[in-house]
Design an enzyme around this catalytic site. Structure first.
Site: not given
Ligand SMILES: NC(=O)c1ccc[n+]([C@@H]2O[C@H](COP(=O)([O-])OP(=O)(O)OC[C@H]3O[C@@H](n4cnc5c(N)ncnc54)[C@H](OP(=O)(O)O)[C@@H]3O)[C@@H](O)[C@H]2O)c1
Length: 338
Positions: A129, A37, A213, A235, A242, A10, A12
């Protein structure tokens, strides 16, 4: 150390490999895990080729592991936490699954590193994050005078939604350029040429889970139950890193000069704040970098105790893989790991 990466294929997971190499993390053995996968895929990391193993309900797979960096989504973390930790491995989890549990520390080393020592379930949670890069900046001001409240608007990159989301953004620009209908899978709407004020699901109070969060995790990390955070998470069609527009109200007024000094000397922060030369942090420049960047510092015009600033961080690095590796490094340095 014997190290495992769960979710190696992935966004990360791939960053974990780069960060472990960059940080020269002391690795004796490295094991990679994934689903069907990616099982069988070979990745080169830290001077060796590693084959991704299928993550199974077999405690033996983790019996020799000291630290497992886990980034395979919340349901996988919940399903496999016992398998990963039963032999004593420390699980540093990037998902939101355990973050608010009382017996799981939620750690950003620059802010509350010592909380990592109290992990009775052998699980340490990596914060969201957006929260990580914000609390690194908040700490610098909070050390001058306590912060009473925070307003924040985020500008979150496509990569925050994973590797497939990055591909989707690139593909949408190609499709639109070619006059085709853009494919929309990972986001609610077309992200190319757009911004979407909606990250994660909506909750009963009208805020999204991503926004809540930031509210809940900031209190836990900063040991500040009364510190309220009101967030709007958006987004944007940025590939990586970010950005956050942050407004804080402090108990005592903080001058721009004092804030600049605090940010410039704070651990993990780089100050880029020279408006006369058009110098301020931008995601295009910060992608791939370790620190959190702060700029555009100014007094709030509506409140004597208010301060506004702009924070940019690579959310796959400091917002995920790097912070997790720094937690392990912090424990290693202080004798709390092995
Ligand atoms: N992207 C970010 O900026 C970011 C930042 C902070 C935290 N996080 C969190 O980190 C986690 C991973 O995010 P990501 O962006 O890396 O997502 P991603 O690119 O979609 O990767 C997901 C990874 O999870 C693995 N996985 C999924 N189901 C699995 C299963 N049943 N067993 C084993 N492995 C499984 C996948 O392996 P296969 O390819 O084999 O399916 C893949 O390696 C999420 O919890 C996310 O919220 C992400």
């Amino acid at each position: 150390m014997n190290v495992a990466i769960v979710g190696a294929s992935g966004a990360v997971g791939q960053e974990f490999m780069r960060v472990l190499e960059e940080q020269k993390f002391p690795i004796d053995n490295l094991k990679l895990f994934g689903s069907e996968r990616s099982a069988g895929r070979v990745y080169h990391c830290c001077g060796r080729d590693c084959t991704v193993q299928l993550l199974r309900h077999n405690n033996e797979d983790f019996s020799d592991i000291d630290v497992a960096f886990v980034s395979a989504g919340g349901s996988t973390s919940i399903e496999f936490a016992d398998v990963i930790t039963s032999g004593g491995a420390l699980m540093i989890d990037n998902s939101s699954a355990f973050r608010m549990e009382k017996d799981v520390p939620l750690v950003v080393p620059e802010v509350n590193g010592d909380d990592a020592f109290n992990a009775p379930r052998r699980i340490i949670a990596n914060p969201n994050c957006t929260t990580i890069q914000m609390v690194v900046a908040l700490k610098a001001i909070n050390d001058i005078t306590p912060i009473k409240r925070v307003h924040v608007a985020t500008y979150q990159a496509a990569s925050g939604a994973g590797a497939a989301a990055m591909d989707e953004l690139v593909e949408q620009y190609r499709q639109i350029g070619a006059g085709e209908e853009p494919t929309i899978n990972k986001f609610s709407y077309q992200l190319a040429y757009n911004v979407i004020p909606h990250i994660d699901v909506f909750t009963d109070n009208g805020y999204t889970k991503e926004e809540m969060k930031m509210y809940n995790e900031t209190k836990k990390i900063m040991h500040a139950p009364k510190l309220d955070v009101s967030a709007t998470c958006v987004r944007v069609p940025v590939m990586r890193a970010h950005s956050e527009a942050i407004w804080v109200e402090t108990e005592e007024p903080v001058s721009v000069e004092a804030a600049r000094k605090a940010f410039a000397s704070a651990e993990g922060i780089v100050l880029v704040d020279n408006p006369a030369n058009k110098e301020y942090p931008m995601p295009l420049d910060i992608a791939g970098k370790d620190p959190v960047y702060v700029g555009r510092i100014r007094k709030d015009l509506t409140n004597e105790n208010g301060l506004s600033f702009w924070v940019v961080g690579d959310q796959i690095k400091k917002g995920a893989a790097l912070n997790a590796v720094q937690i392990a490094q912090y424990l290693l340095k202080k004798g709390g790991l092995k």
